[in-house]
Design a protein around this motif. Sequence first.
Motif, PDB file in Angstrom:
ATOM      1  N   ASN A 317     -23.955  17.772 -26.898  1.00 38.73           N
ATOM      2  CA  ASN A 317     -23.069  16.656 -27.232  1.00 38.73           C
ATOM      3  C   ASN A 317     -22.526  16.721 -28.650  1.00 38.73           C
ATOM      4  O   ASN A 317     -22.111  15.710 -29.219  1.00 38.73           O
ATOM      5  N   LYS A 318     -22.533  17.913 -29.242  1.00 37.04           N
ATOM      6  CA  LYS A 318     -21.976  18.091 -30.581  1.00 37.04           C
ATOM      7  C   LYS A 318     -20.927  19.203 -30.533  1.00 37.04           C
ATOM      8  O   LYS A 318     -21.014  20.134 -29.736  1.00 37.04           O
ATOM      9  N   LEU A 319     -19.949  19.128 -31.418  1.00 36.39           N
ATOM     10  CA  LEU A 319     -18.881  20.114 -31.490  1.00 36.39           C
ATOM     11  C   LEU A 319     -19.231  21.157 -32.551  1.00 36.39           C
ATOM     12  O   LEU A 319     -19.288  20.823 -33.736  1.00 36.39           O
ATOM     13  N   PRO A 320     -19.498  22.430 -32.167  1.00 41.76           N
ATOM     14  CA  PRO A 320     -19.801  23.463 -33.173  1.00 41.76           C
ATOM     15  C   PRO A 320     -18.578  23.773 -34.022  1.00 41.76           C
ATOM     16  O   PRO A 320     -17.437  23.418 -33.677  1.00 41.76           O
ATOM     17  N   ALA A 321     -18.823  24.445 -35.142  1.00 35.85           N
ATOM     18  CA  ALA A 321     -17.707  24.877 -35.994  1.00 35.85           C
ATOM     19  C   ALA A 321     -16.831  25.853 -35.215  1.00 35.85           C
ATOM     20  O   ALA A 321     -17.313  26.814 -34.633  1.00 35.85           O
ATOM     21  N   LEU A 322     -15.530  25.574 -35.206  1.00 36.46           N
ATOM     22  CA  LEU A 322     -14.635  26.353 -34.350  1.00 36.46           C
ATOM     23  C   LEU A 322     -14.214  27.682 -34.956  1.00 36.46           C
ATOM     24  O   LEU A 322     -14.054  28.666 -34.263  1.00 36.46           O
ATOM     25  N   ASP A 326     -19.077  33.779 -35.931  1.00 35.24           N
ATOM     26  CA  ASP A 326     -20.240  33.708 -35.047  1.00 35.24           C
ATOM     27  C   ASP A 326     -20.345  32.369 -34.329  1.00 35.24           C
ATOM     28  O   ASP A 326     -21.395  32.020 -33.797  1.00 35.24           O
ATOM     29  N   SER A 327     -19.260  31.628 -34.302  1.00 34.32           N
ATOM     30  CA  SER A 327     -19.291  30.310 -33.667  1.00 34.32           C
ATOM     31  C   SER A 327     -19.528  30.438 -32.166  1.00 34.32           C
ATOM     32  O   SER A 327     -18.968  31.314 -31.505  1.00 34.32           O
ATOM     33  N   THR A 344     -14.420  33.657 -28.504  1.00 34.52           N
ATOM     34  CA  THR A 344     -15.634  33.039 -29.029  1.00 34.52           C
ATOM     35  C   THR A 344     -16.429  34.081 -29.797  1.00 34.52           C
ATOM     36  O   THR A 344     -16.169  35.288 -29.665  1.00 34.52           O
ATOM     37  N   GLY A 345     -17.396  33.621 -30.558  1.00 36.53           N
ATOM     38  CA  GLY A 345     -18.304  34.532 -31.236  1.00 36.53           C
ATOM     39  C   GLY A 345     -19.670  34.569 -30.572  1.00 36.53           C
ATOM     40  O   GLY A 345     -20.625  35.100 -31.135  1.00 36.53           O
ATOM     41  N   GLY A 356     -15.242  37.471 -25.665  1.00 35.38           N
ATOM     42  CA  GLY A 356     -16.448  37.641 -24.877  1.00 35.38           C
ATOM     43  C   GLY A 356     -16.091  37.816 -23.415  1.00 35.38           C
ATOM     44  O   GLY A 356     -15.450  36.936 -22.806  1.00 35.38           O
ATOM     45  N   TYR A 357     -16.481  38.931 -22.815  1.00 35.27           N
ATOM     46  CA  TYR A 357     -16.097  39.260 -21.439  1.00 35.27           C
ATOM     47  C   TYR A 357     -17.239  38.969 -20.461  1.00 35.27           C
ATOM     48  O   TYR A 357     -18.417  39.078 -20.803  1.00 35.27           O
ATOM     49  N   PHE A 358     -16.862  38.641 -19.213  1.00 40.30           N
ATOM     50  CA  PHE A 358     -17.846  38.362 -18.169  1.00 40.30           C
ATOM     51  C   PHE A 358     -17.167  38.495 -16.805  1.00 40.30           C
ATOM     52  O   PHE A 358     -15.939  38.545 -16.704  1.00 40.30           O
TER      53      PHE A 358
END
Length: 432
Positions: A317-322, A326-327, A344-345, A356-358
Amino acid sequence: MDIAEKQIVIWPRWRKVVFRFLFIYFTLTITPWAWFDAVPFLPKYYNQLWAWLVKFGNDHLFHITKVLVYPNGSGDTSYNWAEISLILTLSLAGCIIWSAADRGRKNYERLNYWLCVFTRYYLIMTALVYGIIKLYALQMEFPNLHQLATPLGDYLPMRLSWQFIGYSTPYQVFSGAMEVVAALLLLYRRTITLGLVTALAVFTNVMMLNLCYDIPVKIFSMQLVFICLFLLASDGKRLFDFFILNKPTPAADNYNFPYRKKYMRIVRVVLKVIFIGYALCMQIYSSYKEYLDEHPAQTKSLIKNGLYDVTSFKLNNKLPALFTADSLAWQDVILENGTGSIKTGDSLFKMRYSRGYFDYFIDTLNRRMDFKREYKGSVYTILSLHFELPDSNTIKLSGKRGEDSLKVELKRSKHHFQLAERQFHWLSEHNR
């Protein structure tokens, strides 16, 4: 005039020495015995012995690197360079021994004939394999959404060249057609010289692409050019007289071998037909099969392909640094036929070119989206998220990332990639 009818030609000493070196060199690089995979144990024990020799040579002579990296998709690994160093060393040593033991030999006309035939057919097979796969536009594919969304400056030179060629199917097909034409010309004795000139032009271009764009097939492409030059050297005087001195030249007779007995002529024709049938039919079939695998019938999916902007991303429920390298935050998501990538990091995904691949699998019954990643030959599910589709352009994902709760909202982007249009204009009023 065939070889048997020629007057005995005395080769100069330097030519005999060079031939001995090249005979050993080409035999070791092309390794004809490695083609017999059906012989029990032969490939296994040969490969083990050869790998030991390469490692021994590197440890005691070459010192390319302390620990050799084996071929892994790259043909220019430290193992490959140690291997070519070993081959050159063995060729030189073998040449010295051979020269000392066979000093009375006047020439190697017959052996040179068979070496030329051997290397020529190796060149034909290589040109057909790479040429036919390009005819199906399979070697370099058209840039997908993941690649289109990657900033140009993030690409390595090889990937840039791959996108450049893959963008234009006609150009790729043309380059493949030239390789096939060179191979077909090399099959017929009367057009061998033209085929070699064509092959030299084609493979020199390939070699320069590999060298200039750091494509890791440098050793192999240089080898192909070297084979072309070796074969053309047999016609060196004729080519020099024709192109430089503007003098008439006699017909080439380098490949006129005396098949005097009927069964020899029959065997020659049968072997050639088998080779052509195998090289052409098998390669066309395997490339066509690969084409069908790469272009399966499209099935409808609840989740549409496309580029999605991340409108909300909450971890616990928190917004990480964009905007940090390494975010863990997602900035955009691309979904395309079972493969995905995220800006993304987050190292949970396979990182490549700042994305980031998947792979992903949609469980329509349970409304779950499984994110998968291959690691050391096995496929693992790294995320399993519940999805909701409030409208046709929105995806809401929720679930767990390890021990943390994760909620993501995606909105289908209206961003348009001009490069995806395959543009072509006869009339261009501006330098666009």
